[in-house]
Design a protein around this motif. Structure first.
Motif, PDB file in Angstrom:
ATOM      1  N   GLY A   1      -3.124   8.885  -0.315  1.00 47.14           N
ATOM      2  CA  GLY A   1      -2.039   9.857  -0.294  1.00 47.14           C
ATOM      3  C   GLY A   1      -1.336   9.923   1.041  1.00 47.14           C
ATOM      4  N   ASP A   2      -2.098   9.789   2.141  1.00 45.08           N
ATOM      5  CA  ASP A   2      -1.492   9.772   3.477  1.00 45.08           C
ATOM      6  C   ASP A   2      -0.509   8.614   3.607  1.00 45.08           C
ATOM      7  OD1 ASP A   2      -3.118  11.913   4.304  1.00 45.08           O
ATOM      8  OD2 ASP A   2      -4.561  10.610   5.331  1.00 45.08           O
ATOM      9  N   VAL A   3      -0.905   7.455   3.103  1.00 42.76           N
ATOM     10  CA  VAL A   3      -0.040   6.268   3.193  1.00 42.76           C
ATOM     11  C   VAL A   3       1.241   6.510   2.389  1.00 42.76           C
ATOM     12  CG1 VAL A   3       0.186   3.807   2.646  1.00 42.76           C
ATOM     13  CG2 VAL A   3      -1.941   4.686   3.658  1.00 42.76           C
ATOM     14  N   ALA A   4       1.105   7.034   1.180  1.00 43.61           N
ATOM     15  CA  ALA A   4       2.284   7.321   0.354  1.00 43.61           C
ATOM     16  C   ALA A   4       3.189   8.330   1.052  1.00 43.61           C
ATOM     17  CB  ALA A   4       1.862   7.842  -1.014  1.00 43.61           C
ATOM     18  N   GLU A   5       2.593   9.358   1.649  1.00 40.75           N
ATOM     19  CA  GLU A   5       3.382  10.369   2.360  1.00 40.75           C
ATOM     20  C   GLU A   5       4.079   9.757   3.568  1.00 40.75           C
ATOM     21  OE1 GLU A   5       2.580  14.502   4.786  1.00 40.75           O
ATOM     22  OE2 GLU A   5       1.262  14.017   3.104  1.00 40.75           O
TER      23      GLU A   5
ATOM     24  N   ALA B   1      -5.608  -2.709  -4.123  1.00 44.08           N
ATOM     25  CA  ALA B   1      -6.475  -3.483  -5.022  1.00 44.08           C
ATOM     26  C   ALA B   1      -5.929  -4.889  -5.252  1.00 44.08           C
ATOM     27  CB  ALA B   1      -6.636  -2.752  -6.347  1.00 44.08           C
ATOM     28  N   LEU B   2      -4.621  -5.003  -5.382  1.00 41.68           N
ATOM     29  CA  LEU B   2      -4.014  -6.300  -5.684  1.00 41.68           C
ATOM     30  C   LEU B   2      -3.781  -7.173  -4.454  1.00 41.68           C
ATOM     31  CD1 LEU B   2      -1.319  -5.228  -8.308  1.00 41.68           C
ATOM     32  CD2 LEU B   2      -3.435  -6.516  -8.741  1.00 41.68           C
ATOM     33  N   TYR B   3      -3.398  -6.560  -3.342  1.00 38.47           N
ATOM     34  CA  TYR B   3      -2.929  -7.329  -2.186  1.00 38.47           C
ATOM     35  C   TYR B   3      -3.646  -7.024  -0.875  1.00 38.47           C
ATOM     36  CZ  TYR B   3       1.043  -7.635  -5.428  1.00 38.47           C
ATOM     37  OH  TYR B   3       1.834  -7.821  -6.533  1.00 38.47           O
TER      38      TYR B   3
ATOM     39  N   LEU C   1       1.011  -2.428   3.072  1.00 35.99           N
ATOM     40  CA  LEU C   1       0.145  -3.272   3.883  1.00 35.99           C
ATOM     41  C   LEU C   1       0.462  -3.151   5.366  1.00 35.99           C
ATOM     42  CD1 LEU C   1      -0.048  -6.429   1.597  1.00 35.99           C
ATOM     43  CD2 LEU C   1      -1.633  -4.485   1.720  1.00 35.99           C
ATOM     44  N   GLU C   2       1.730  -2.970   5.705  1.00 34.07           N
ATOM     45  CA  GLU C   2       2.108  -2.760   7.109  1.00 34.07           C
ATOM     46  C   GLU C   2       1.483  -1.481   7.652  1.00 34.07           C
ATOM     47  OE1 GLU C   2       6.389  -2.868   7.222  1.00 34.07           O
ATOM     48  OE2 GLU C   2       6.435  -5.018   6.796  1.00 34.07           O
ATOM     49  N   VAL C   3       1.469  -0.425   6.846  1.00 34.30           N
ATOM     50  CA  VAL C   3       0.828   0.820   7.285  1.00 34.30           C
ATOM     51  C   VAL C   3      -0.667   0.590   7.479  1.00 34.30           C
ATOM     52  CG1 VAL C   3       0.281   3.208   6.671  1.00 34.30           C
ATOM     53  CG2 VAL C   3       2.570   2.316   6.224  1.00 34.30           C
ATOM     54  N   ALA C   4      -1.309  -0.085   6.548  1.00 35.78           N
ATOM     55  CA  ALA C   4      -2.750  -0.359   6.667  1.00 35.78           C
ATOM     56  C   ALA C   4      -3.052  -1.111   7.958  1.00 35.78           C
ATOM     57  CB  ALA C   4      -3.245  -1.149   5.457  1.00 35.78           C
TER      58      ALA C   4
END
Length: 122
Positions: free
Chosen positions: A41-45, A60-62, A26-29
């Motif tokens: 995938g970018d966020v995971a990377e 989806a959840l948060y 969420l911080e990245v978003a």
């Protein structure tokens, strides 16, 4: 009765606590600038942890309290079930879009990933 935790997301000590991995996603978003997007995938990377499915599950959840429309599918398709809400945000923010082509693609535009994708640098 044991508490079930969402698959792929580390759990917290308290049932109402936001899992640490979810907080990081969420911080990245929240860092993605208006008019730009990152793929799951970018966020995971960026986090060097998890994968697109785990990021998608967190969103989806948060993700309702963050700019969820800025975390997207790699093909630029709008999030199923939220297309019109997302499109309103994209247009308000000036996110680059590709207008809908043939009827096979539907009538909704897609994100122009080449121009809209953000690499995480300021």
């Amino acid at each position: 009765m044991s508490e079930q935790k969402p698959a792929g997301i580390p759990g917290g000590d308290h049932p109402d606590a936001l899992p640490e991995y979810a907080e990081r996603v969420l911080e990245v978003a929240e860092r993605i600038p208006p008019g730009r997007v990152m793929t799951y995938g970018d966020v995971a990377e960026w986090l060097a942890e998890g994968g697109p499915r785990q990021v998608g599950r967190v969103m989806a959840l948060y993700g309702g309290a963050v700019p969820w429309w800025r975390v997207v599918r790699a093909d630029g398709a709008l999030l199923p079930g939220h297309e019109l809400r997302a499109l309103g945000h994209y247009r308000a923010e000036g996110t680059p879009l590709r207008e809908a082509g043939s009827s096979a693609e539907g009538h909704l535009p897609r994100l122009d990933m080449r121009r809209a994708r953000w690499d995480g640098d300021s």
